[in-house]
Design an enzyme around this catalytic site. Structure first.
Site, PDB file in Angstrom:
ATOM      1  N   GLY A 374       0.854  -1.167   0.055  1.00  0.00           N
ATOM      2  CA  GLY A 374      -0.005   0.039   0.057  1.00  0.00           C
ATOM      3  C   GLY A 374       0.673   1.389  -0.068  1.00  0.00           C
ATOM      4  O   GLY A 374       0.301   2.432   0.016  1.00  0.00           O
ATOM      5  N   GLY A 376       2.535   2.472  -2.611  1.00  0.00           N
ATOM      6  CA  GLY A 376       2.427   3.169  -3.830  1.00  0.00           C
ATOM      7  C   GLY A 376       3.189   2.688  -5.172  1.00  0.00           C
ATOM      8  O   GLY A 376       3.195   3.159  -6.029  1.00  0.00           O
ATOM      9  N   LYS A 377       3.869   1.455  -4.742  1.00  0.00           N
ATOM     10  CA  LYS A 377       4.722   0.997  -5.685  1.00  0.00           C
ATOM     11  C   LYS A 377       3.800   0.661  -7.034  1.00  0.00           C
ATOM     12  O   LYS A 377       4.259   0.937  -7.990  1.00  0.00           O
ATOM     13  CB  LYS A 377       5.467  -0.379  -5.273  1.00  0.00           C
ATOM     14  CG  LYS A 377       6.220  -0.372  -3.856  1.00  0.00           C
ATOM     15  CD  LYS A 377       6.944  -1.457  -3.632  1.00  0.00           C
ATOM     16  CE  LYS A 377       5.833  -2.415  -2.991  1.00  0.00           C
ATOM     17  NZ  LYS A 377       5.173  -2.368  -1.865  1.00  0.00           N
ATOM     18  N   GLU A 502       7.020  -8.568  -9.355  1.00  0.00           N
ATOM     19  CA  GLU A 502       7.087  -9.851  -8.646  1.00  0.00           C
ATOM     20  C   GLU A 502       6.663 -11.157  -9.851  1.00  0.00           C
ATOM     21  O   GLU A 502       5.856 -11.798  -9.609  1.00  0.00           O
ATOM     22  CB  GLU A 502       6.278 -10.213  -7.475  1.00  0.00           C
ATOM     23  CG  GLU A 502       6.854 -11.201  -6.562  1.00  0.00           C
ATOM     24  CD  GLU A 502       8.472 -11.170  -6.516  1.00  0.00           C
ATOM     25  OE1 GLU A 502       9.040 -12.179  -6.806  1.00  0.00           O
ATOM     26  OE2 GLU A 502       9.105 -10.228  -5.943  1.00  0.00           O
TER      27      GLU A 502
END
Length: 579
Positions: A374, A376-377, A502
Site C-alpha cells: 500500500g 504506492g509501488k 514479482e
C-alpha cells in the site's frame, strides 16, 4: 458509479441517430414505399363502397372483385418491402451505435472502469442499444405507416361524410388526457427498470467471474440472497411497467369502441333516413379501423419512445465522456533511453498516494521498488502505463513529457508482466500474440518467445499445442503456466521498458530458476523496473528505491541501503529473514 447519463430529448435522440450516418436514400425510399402501400390500402374501402352500392347489377362483376383483391395484395407486398427497408435502417443504426459505444469504452480511461462495474458497461452496449433497436426496427416503421394511414383516412372520411367524421374526433381529447399521464409514468418506471437491469447484470457477472471464490468460502447462500434481491427489484419494476401497459390497451380499446358505437348508431339513423348509403357506412367503418389500429399502436410507440429516451441519455452520456488522454501524431523518434519522474504527486479521488516522487531509470539498468504494502509501488507502474494522469509534476521519456506522446506509440515500447498475468479466453497462441497484428510477428518469433520463456515445456505436452483453448481467464492452466504465457507475451512484444511485478511469484522453484534466467536475457539492453517482494529479485539491481506511505525515503544499491537506511534494513529482515 460515475454519472454517465444525460437528460435526453427528441432532438438529442435524432442527433444520436444522425451520428450513425444513416443512409438517407434507403430511408426515404422505405418511407416512399410505405406511402404507396398505405395509399393502396386507402383505396380498398372506396372500391368496397362501389362494390356494395353498385350503380347497377352489371357493375358487380368478377373483374371488380379481382381489382379489389389485387389492390389489397399489391398494397400488402409493398408494405412488406417498405417494412424490411426501414427495419434494415433500424438494424444498421443499432449496429453503428454499438460500434460507437464499444469503441468509446475501449478509449475511456481506467478511472472510469475503477468506478463502474463491467456488467453495467455491458448493459449499455447490449440492453440500451436493444431498446433503441426495438423502437427503430419494430415501432418506427409502424409509426410512419400509421401516421400516413390515419392522415389519409381522415381526409377521405371528410369527403365521404364530414358530419360523421366530426363524431370520430370526440376520441382525440379523451385519448390525450388518458395517455399523457401514463406515458410520463412509463418513462420514470422504464428508467428505473433499465438502471436495475444494468446493476443486476453487473452483479451476476462479478459473481460468475469469481465462481471459485464463492464456492471456496461457501458463499452460495449469500449470493443467492443478493441475486434474489436483484431479481425481485427487476420483477417489481417489470410489474409496474406491465400495469401501465395493461391500463393503456383497455383505455384505448374502450375509447375506440365508444367511437365505433357512435358511428354505427348515427350512420344507421342516416341510412334509415336515406341520407347515407350502406356502402358509404361500410367504407366509413373500414377507414375507421384504419385509424383505430394505428392509434392503439401509437400508445405502444409512446411507451417505447420514453424507454428509448432513457437509453439515449445514458448512451449520449458515455459518448460525451473524455477519452483517455493522448497526444497528436508526432514524427519524433523515441529511444526510451531515460525514464524520469520529476516531483510527481498523484492520488485516487482526493487522497494522495504518491507525493513528490523523483527518480530516473536509464537504459540497460535495473531499478527496483520496495516498501510496505500500500505504499504506492503499483501506482508508479500504473502512472508509467498512463492509466492515470499525474496531479502535479511530470513523467518524461527522453526528456519528453509522456502526456505529449501518442498513446499507441508510447505503449508500444512498454512491456508489463504482473504478479498474476492476465489471460483471455482463446488459444495459447492468441494470448501470446495479444495486442499485435499479424504483420508484426512471424511464426518464428512466436517459437522463439515460447522457448525463451520456457513455455514450450508444457505446450509441447498438449495435444493441440499453441492452438489449445485456455478457458475463461485461463482456468485450464496452472498459475505458473499462466505466468509463463505472460512472459512469452513480453518476449514477443520486445519492449524498450520492461516492468516486472514479482513476475516469478507463481512459479515453482524449478520453473523460477529457468524463467529467472529467461528474464535476465529479456532484461538485457532494456530499462527494467521491478516491484520486489523477494530479496533474490533485488540484490542485483543497479538502484533500489524505498517507498513508504507515498514518499521516496531512500535510494541506492542493496548494500548501500542496508548500511544507511534503517527502515530498509528492518524491512529486509522482516520480509526476507536477512540481518
Amino acid at each position: 458509479m460515475e454519472k454517465t447519463e444525460e437528460k435526453a430529448s427528441f432532438k438529442k435522440f435524432i442527433m444520436l441517430i444522425k451520428s450513425t450516418n444513416v443512409k438517407k436514400g434507403l430511408f426515404f425510399t422505405g418511407v416512399f414505399l410505405t406511402l404507396i402501400g398505405t395509399a393502396g390500402s386507402l383505396i380498398v374501402p372506396l372500391l368496397t363502397q362501389m362494390f356494395i352500392d353498385g350503380f347497377n347489377t352489371d357493375l358487380i362483376t368478377a373483374p371488380l372483385a379481382a381489382l379489389i383483391i389485387g389492390v389489397f395484395l399489391i398494397s400488402a407486398i409493398i408494405d412488406g418491402i417498405s417494412y424490411y427497408m426501414l427495419a434494415k435502417i433500424g438494424q444498421t443504426v443499432v449496429k453503428s451505435l454499438r460500434e460507437m459505444v464499444w469503441d468509446k469504452f475501449l478509449r475511456l480511461p481506467v478511472s472510469y472502469f475503477d468506478k463502474t462495474k463491467s456488467g453495467e458497461s455491458v448493459s449499455r452496449v447490449v440492453n440500451d442499444t436493444s431498446i433503441i433497436q426495438n423502437l427503430i426496427t419494430s415501432h418506427f416503421p409502424q409509426l410512419i405507416s400509421g401516421i400516413l394511414s390515419v392522415a389519409g383516412s381522415i381526409v377521405i372520411l371528410f369527403f365521404l361524410d364530414w358530419k360523421l367524421t366530426l363524431i370520430m374526433f370526440i376520441a382525440l381529447p379523451i385519448s390525450i388526457v388518458a395517455i399523457m399521464p401514463l406515458g410520463s409514468r412509463m418513462q420514470k418506471v422504464s428508467k428505473k427498470l433499465q438502471d436495475e437491469t444494468a446493476s443486476f447484470t453487473g452483479s451476476i457477472q462479478e459473481t460468475l467471474s469469481e465462481i471459485r471464490l464463492m464456492k471456496s468460502f461457501n458463499a452460495e447462500s449469500y449470493e443467492k440472497i443478493k441475486g434474489n434481491k436483484g431479481i425481485n427489484e427487476l420483477f417489481k419494476y417489470g410489474m409496474k411497467e406491465a400495469v401501465i401497459n395493461a391500463l393503456l390497451s383497455p383505455i384505448m380499446y374502450t375509447i375506440m369502441m365508444f367511437v365505433i358505437i357512435l358511428v354505427i348508431g348515427y350512420g344507421g339513423l342516416r341510412g334509415a333516413a336515406g341520407t347515407m348509403s350502406i356502402g358509404t357506412l361500410v367504407a366509413f367503418l373500414l377507414y375507421l379501423f384504419q385509424i383505430i389500429m394505428p392509434m392503439t399502436m401509437f400508445a405502444m410507440f409512446f411507451t417505447e419512445y420514453n424507454k428509448a429516451l432513457g437509453a439515449t441519455g445514458r448512451i449520449i452520456g458515455i459518448l460525451e465522456m473524455e477519452n483517455e488522454k493522448s497526444a497528436a501524431d508526432t514524427e519524433e523518434l523515441l529511444t526510451y533511453e531515460t525514464l524520469s519522474f520529476n516531483n510527481v504527486t498523484f492520488g485516487y479521488d482526493k487522497t494522495p498516494v504518491l507525493e513528490n516522487i523523483s527518480f530516473t531509470a536509464e537504459n540497460n539498468k535495473k531499478i527496483a521498488f520496495v516498501g510496505p504494502s500500500g505504499s504506492g509501488k503499483s501506482t508508479i507502474f500504473s502512472l508509467i502505463e498512463r492509466y492515470y494522469s499525474v496531479w502535479d509534476g511530470e513523467i518524461t521519456i527522453d526528456n519528453t513529457n509522456i502526456e505529449n506522446i501518442p498513446l499507441d506509440l508510447y505503449r508500444s515500447g512498454i512491456g508489463y508482466v504482473a504478479q498474476e498475468s492476465a489471460i483471455i479466453s482463446g488459444t495459447i497462441k492468441e494470448n501470446i500474440t495479444y495486442g499485435l497484428t499479424a504483420g508484426e510477428y512471424t511464426d518464428e518469433d512466436i517459437k522463439r518467445a515460447v522457448q525463451q520463456s520456457y513455455t514450450s515445456e508444457f505446450i509441447n505436452d498438449l495435444p493441440e499445442g499453441l492452438e489449445t483453448e485456455v478457458g475463461e481467464r485461463g482456468v485450464k492452466l496452472s498459475g505458473g503456466q499462466r505466468q509463463r504465457l505472460g512472459i512469452a507475451r513480453a518476449f514477443l512484444r520486445n519492449p524498450k521498458i520492461l516492468m516486472l511485478d514479482e513476475a516469478t511469484a507463481s512459479l515453482d522453484s524449478q520453473s523460477e530458476k529457468f524463467v529467472g534466467e529467461a528474464l535476465n536475457e529479456l532484461m538485457a539492453g532494456r530499462t527494467v523496473l521491478v516491484i520486489a517482494h523477494r530479496l533474490s529479485t533485488i540484490v542485483n539491481s543497479d538502484k533500489i528505491y524505498f517507498i513508504d506511505s507515498g514518499h521516496l525515503t531512500g535510494e541506492g544499491t542493496h548494500e548501500e541501503l542496508m548500511a544507511s537506511h534503517d527502515m530498509y534494513k528492518a524491512f529486509t529482515a522482516q520480509q526476507f529473514g536477512e540481518d
